[in-house]
Design a protein around this motif. Structure first.
Motif, PDB file in Angstrom:
ATOM      1  N   TRP A   1      -8.641  -2.256  -0.992  1.00 52.47           N
ATOM      2  CA  TRP A   1      -7.687  -3.229  -1.523  1.00 52.47           C
ATOM      3  C   TRP A   1      -6.588  -3.556  -0.509  1.00 52.47           C
TER       4      TRP A   1
ATOM      5  N   SER B   1       0.832  -1.212   0.000  1.00 53.91           N
ATOM      6  CA  SER B   1       0.000   0.000   0.000  1.00 53.91           C
ATOM      7  C   SER B   1       0.864   1.259   0.000  1.00 53.91           C
TER       8      SER B   1
ATOM      9  N   TRP C   1       2.482   1.616  -3.460  1.00 55.46           N
ATOM     10  CA  TRP C   1       1.458   2.060  -4.411  1.00 55.46           C
ATOM     11  C   TRP C   1       1.144   3.540  -4.196  1.00 55.46           C
TER      12      TRP C   1
ATOM     13  N   GLU D   1      -2.690   4.423 -11.477  1.00 52.33           N
ATOM     14  CA  GLU D   1      -4.031   4.924 -11.187  1.00 52.33           C
ATOM     15  C   GLU D   1      -4.329   4.789  -9.691  1.00 52.33           C
ATOM     16  N   HIS D   2      -5.334   5.520  -9.245  1.00 58.74           N
ATOM     17  CA  HIS D   2      -5.779   5.421  -7.856  1.00 58.74           C
ATOM     18  C   HIS D   2      -6.384   4.046  -7.591  1.00 58.74           C
ATOM     19  N   ALA D   3      -6.072   3.481  -6.440  1.00 55.05           N
ATOM     20  CA  ALA D   3      -6.675   2.217  -6.015  1.00 55.05           C
ATOM     21  C   ALA D   3      -7.564   2.498  -4.806  1.00 55.05           C
ATOM     22  N   GLN D   4      -8.715   1.857  -4.778  1.00 59.19           N
ATOM     23  CA  GLN D   4      -9.623   2.017  -3.644  1.00 59.19           C
ATOM     24  C   GLN D   4      -8.951   1.494  -2.369  1.00 59.19           C
TER      25      GLN D   4
ATOM     26  N   GLU E   1       1.415   6.308  -6.988  1.00 62.40           N
ATOM     27  CA  GLU E   1       0.244   7.131  -7.300  1.00 62.40           C
ATOM     28  C   GLU E   1       0.568   8.608  -7.126  1.00 62.40           C
TER      29      GLU E   1
END
Length: 135
Positions: free
Chosen positions: A110, A91, A94, A104-107, A98
């Motif tokens: 996740w 996380s 990422w 891209e944005h991840a929710q 980001e």
């Protein structure tokens, strides 16, 4: 081989929690798809599926407290620490990717999926450790 009482309780609690999750997830999705709520109600409905997932962490914590075999408890704690380290590391990486506009944005949910995947990795690590010790 018979399950220990704490494992029976854990299994029951986990199944119950995942059943509630499935109902909340399907229900919230259907509600938003067919008659979207608004205002405060929309926030409450959107959070409903998260509550049973939070309950899963409580169920795992209760198992750790109730477990009588300290060696098995240590294995579960190690497995959970591996899961936590894995989820937070991925996380964080990422998030930096980001932040620099490379992905891209991840929710946010996740991260929980990563944690459960890390739980599997931790289980594999424990199995490998046990296998090496038995040799």
């Amino acid at each position: 081989m018979s399950l220990r009482p704490e494992m029976k309780r854990y299994t029951y609690r986990l199944l119950l929690t995942f059943c509630v999750y499935a109902i909340a997830l399907v229900g919230a999705n259907m509600w938003f798809r067919h008659a979207p709520p608004s205002g405060l109600l929309a926030y409450v409905v959107a959070i409903l599926p998260a509550l049973p997932i939070m309950g899963v962490f409580v169920v795992i914590g209760r198992l750790l407290v109730e477990m009588r075999d300290e060696y098995v408890r240590m294995l579960m704690v190690r497995q959970s620490l591996i899961a936590t380290g894995f989820a937070l590391s991925v996380s964080t990486a990422w998030g930096f990717l980001e932040g620099f506009g490379l992905v891209e944005h991840a929710q946010g949910y996740w991260t929980t999926v990563l944690w459960f995947a890390g739980l599997g990795l931790g289980g594999c690590f424990n199995a490998l450790t046990e296998w090496r010790a038995a040799r």
